[in-house]
Design a protein around this motif. Structure first.
Motif, mmCIF file in Angstrom:
data_model
loop_
_atom_site.group_PDB
_atom_site.id
_atom_site.type_symbol
_atom_site.label_atom_id
_atom_site.label_comp_id
_atom_site.label_asym_id
_atom_site.label_seq_id
_atom_site.Cartn_x
_atom_site.Cartn_y
_atom_site.Cartn_z
ATOM 1 N N ASP A 122 -20.215 -5.891 2.885
ATOM 2 C CA ASP A 122 -19.338 -5.280 1.767
ATOM 3 C C ASP A 122 -17.824 -4.964 2.319
ATOM 4 N N ALA A 123 -17.846 -4.869 3.728
ATOM 5 C CA ALA A 123 -16.473 -4.520 4.163
ATOM 6 C C ALA A 123 -15.555 -5.810 4.127
ATOM 7 N N ALA A 124 -16.195 -6.971 4.321
ATOM 8 C CA ALA A 124 -15.688 -8.488 4.220
ATOM 9 C C ALA A 124 -15.362 -8.603 2.855
ATOM 10 N N PHE A 125 -16.362 -8.469 2.277
ATOM 11 C CA PHE A 125 -15.843 -8.524 0.667
ATOM 12 C C PHE A 125 -14.674 -7.859 0.060
ATOM 13 N N ASN A 126 -14.666 -6.452 0.471
ATOM 14 C CA ASN A 126 -13.522 -5.780 0.199
ATOM 15 C C ASN A 126 -12.072 -6.338 0.447
ATOM 16 N N ALA A 127 -12.211 -6.652 2.028
ATOM 17 C CA ALA A 127 -10.808 -7.134 2.456
ATOM 18 C C ALA A 127 -10.490 -8.322 1.753
ATOM 19 N N ALA A 128 -11.351 -9.315 1.519
ATOM 20 C CA ALA A 128 -10.957 -10.370 0.968
ATOM 21 C C ALA A 128 -10.526 -10.131 -0.540
ATOM 22 N N ALA A 129 -11.229 -9.412 -1.271
ATOM 23 C CA ALA A 129 -10.923 -9.125 -2.550
ATOM 24 C C ALA A 129 -9.312 -8.630 -2.671
ATOM 25 N N LEU A 130 -9.224 -7.502 -1.877
ATOM 26 C CA LEU A 130 -7.966 -6.966 -1.822
ATOM 27 C C LEU A 130 -6.637 -7.904 -1.387
ATOM 28 N N GLU A 131 -7.008 -8.582 -0.450
ATOM 29 C CA GLU A 131 -5.985 -9.854 -0.216
ATOM 30 C C GLU A 131 -5.622 -10.769 -1.239
ATOM 31 N N LEU A 132 -6.789 -11.008 -2.001
ATOM 32 C CA LEU A 132 -6.615 -12.022 -3.196
ATOM 33 C C LEU A 132 -5.839 -11.293 -4.197
ATOM 34 N N PHE A 133 -6.048 -10.074 -4.533
ATOM 35 C CA PHE A 133 -5.401 -9.418 -5.480
ATOM 36 C C PHE A 133 -3.911 -9.304 -5.402
ATOM 37 N N ALA A 134 -3.600 -8.928 -3.939
ATOM 38 C CA ALA A 134 -2.242 -8.886 -3.604
ATOM 39 C C ALA A 134 -1.516 -10.239 -3.874
ATOM 40 N N TRP A 135 -1.972 -11.148 -3.663
ATOM 41 C CA TRP A 135 -1.311 -12.586 -3.804
ATOM 42 C C TRP A 135 -1.189 -12.656 -5.344
ATOM 43 N N GLN A 136 -2.318 -12.692 -6.076
ATOM 44 C CA GLN A 136 -2.378 -12.972 -7.353
ATOM 45 C C GLN A 136 -1.502 -11.750 -8.032
ATOM 46 N N PHE A 137 -1.077 -10.591 -7.598
ATOM 47 C CA PHE A 137 -0.406 -9.512 -8.193
ATOM 48 C C PHE A 137 1.168 -10.207 -8.253
ATOM 49 N N THR A 138 1.362 -10.901 -6.896
ATOM 50 C CA THR A 138 2.902 -11.231 -6.704
ATOM 51 C C THR A 138 3.160 -12.731 -7.480
ATOM 52 N N HIS A 139 2.049 -13.340 -7.628
ATOM 53 C CA HIS A 139 2.182 -14.776 -8.251
ATOM 54 C C HIS A 139 1.995 -14.986 -9.684
ATOM 55 N N CYS A 140 1.141 -14.154 -10.245
ATOM 56 C CA CYS A 140 0.674 -14.154 -11.688
ATOM 57 C C CYS A 140 1.292 -12.965 -12.597
ATOM 58 N N LYS A 141 2.297 -13.276 -13.359
ATOM 59 C CA LYS A 141 3.187 -12.198 -13.929
ATOM 60 C C LYS A 141 2.121 -11.265 -15.037
ATOM 61 N N PRO A 142 1.521 -11.881 -15.772
ATOM 62 C CA PRO A 142 0.636 -11.385 -16.782
ATOM 63 C C PRO A 142 -0.204 -10.112 -15.779
ATOM 64 N N PHE A 143 -0.806 -10.673 -14.854
ATOM 65 C CA PHE A 143 -1.806 -9.763 -14.071
ATOM 66 C C PHE A 143 -0.994 -8.603 -13.462
ATOM 67 N N GLN A 144 0.068 -8.997 -13.197
ATOM 68 C CA GLN A 144 1.009 -8.030 -12.372
ATOM 69 C C GLN A 144 1.706 -6.898 -13.593
ATOM 70 N N LEU A 145 2.051 -7.464 -14.681
ATOM 71 C CA LEU A 145 2.235 -6.455 -15.818
ATOM 72 C C LEU A 145 1.235 -5.482 -16.286
ATOM 73 N N ILE A 146 -0.079 -5.902 -16.184
ATOM 74 C CA ILE A 146 -1.397 -5.078 -16.529
ATOM 75 C C ILE A 146 -1.612 -4.125 -15.597
ATOM 76 N N ALA A 147 -1.520 -4.564 -14.405
ATOM 77 C CA ALA A 147 -1.659 -3.643 -13.209
ATOM 78 C C ALA A 147 -0.607 -2.541 -13.076
ATOM 79 N N LYS A 148 0.520 -2.825 -13.252
ATOM 80 C CA LYS A 148 1.628 -1.976 -13.505
ATOM 81 C C LYS A 148 1.571 -1.071 -14.506
ATOM 82 N N ALA A 149 1.058 -1.530 -15.691
ATOM 83 C CA ALA A 149 0.950 -0.642 -16.884
ATOM 84 C C ALA A 149 -0.194 0.585 -16.532
ATOM 85 N N ARG A 150 -1.200 -0.060 -15.632
ATOM 86 C CA ARG A 150 -2.232 1.003 -15.386
ATOM 87 C C ARG A 150 -1.920 1.708 -13.845
#
Length: 347
Positions: A21-49
């Motif tokens: 669970d800890a390793a999954f969580n670390a990987a998921a947060l790392e991937l989210f941070a990368w996609q937040f930076t590089h996928c504009k629609p994903f970033q807009l949705i995240a910021k809206a929330r």
């Protein structure tokens, strides 16, 4: 990150390795941070929330992108010109497909095979028969691509796709199955198997060799004909001469890189270690209690090229170690692999 073959191989080895669970969580947060930076629609949705990578500590809090957004925006975390593969959803009532862009096919290939292997679907090399068009005939079909990866990795020389020029070759396949002496796997969209039932309901049933199995995917929600799952599996078991617990359901979608599997008419779906499913209450956006019904939300660590968190309109019952899939909301757009199968049949 996730650009070169070496980077992608390293990620695959990481998520296929020991993933608690800890390793999954670390990987998921790392991937989210990368996609937040590089996928504009994903970033807009995240910021809206009002969510950003710095604000959350759990993968459960990653904002999910509505599945329908794949029809309305380009959800891709690289420059669009780098996409080498584009999968299309099977279609909708509006005729506008969703699109999944992949920089490389490598991770999808690996997860399709490894996920089916870990679930117990793929165990040995054998003849695999696919009630689907080949990737050459349907280059934008993620299902055809998955079946081709299975054929390459686990199929023998008798393995074959049985849709030609838009038509299911059921009579030819039946003749070949009548002659088989070794275990086989027959795979296809659920509606393709309904065509088998309709075609051979009055014929003598087959008796496939022991250890043969079937795999269906796609469901019926929104189709011109629906059939109860228990009745469906009973008919398949009878017509193919297999036990009901030798019939698998694969639950996946074009927008994902991973799949969940259930075995038998009462089987519970389970995801591979690198994916998680939350069953959420749409009114609160929180996970429901065990035994309650909600909507399926995927977190897929293999979905590196688009977004890892996807909110579907598929209903399920949450269980401790998996979920029981109910089906798509009746008011949702008809979609899924069975729509393609029905289109072939009508042609």
């Amino acid at each position: 990150m996730f650009t070169t073959p070496a980077e992608r191989t390293a990620w695959r080895q990481r998520i296929f390795g020991s993933l608690d669970d800890a390793a999954f969580n670390a990987a998921a947060l790392e991937l989210f941070a990368w996609q937040f930076t590089h996928c504009k629609p994903f970033q807009l949705i995240a910021k809206a929330r009002e969510v950003s990578p710095k604000q959350i500590k759990s993968w459960r809090d990653i904002p999910a992108v509505p599945q329908r957004l794949f029809k309305e925006a380009t959800l891709y975390s690289h420059p669009i010109k780098t996409a080498t593969t584009v999968f299309h959803t099977s279609g909708t009532t509006t005729g506008e497909p969703g699109k999944q862009h992949l920089r490389r096919i490598d991770l999808y290939n690996a997860t399709c095979v490894e996920g089916a292997k870990r679930a117990g679907v793929l165990k040995e090399t054998q003849a695999l028969h696919f009630l689907a068009p080949s990737p050459l005939a349907a280059p934008n079909s993620s299902l055809s691509a998955m079946f081709e990866f299975w054929r390459e990795g686990w199929g023998n020389d008798d393995s074959q796709f049985w849709v030609e020029k838009g038509h299911l070759q059921l009579e030819r396949l039946r003749r070949q199955l009548e002659q088989t002496v070794d275990p086989v796997g027959v795979c296809g969209a659920a509606f393709s198997f309904v065509h088998w039932i309709d075609t051979f309901s009055q014929a003598d049933p087959l008796t496939l060799p022991e250890k043969s199995w079937l795999l269906e995917t796609g469901g019926f929600k929104g189709r011109s004909r629906e059939i109860d799952k228990a009745e469906f599996y009973e008919a398949l078991a009878y017509l193919f001469g297999v036990k009901p617990d030798r019939i698998w359901n694969e639950y996946g979608m074009c927008e994902l890189s991973s799949q969940a599997y259930a075995r038998g008419p009462q089987g519970m779906h389970r995801t591979p270690p690198w994916a998680r499913v939350l069953v959420v209450d749409p009114s609160t956006d929180r996970e429901v209690a065990v035994g309650e019904v909600g909507l399926v939300r995927w977190i897929d660590l293999a979905n590196v090229d688009s977004v890892l968190a996807i909110q579907t309109l598929d209903q399920a019952v949450r269980e401790k170690d998996g979920f029981y899939l109910i089906g798509r909301l009746s008011q949702a757009d008809p979609r899924g692999c069975s729509l393609t199968a029905e289109t072939f049949h009508r042609a």
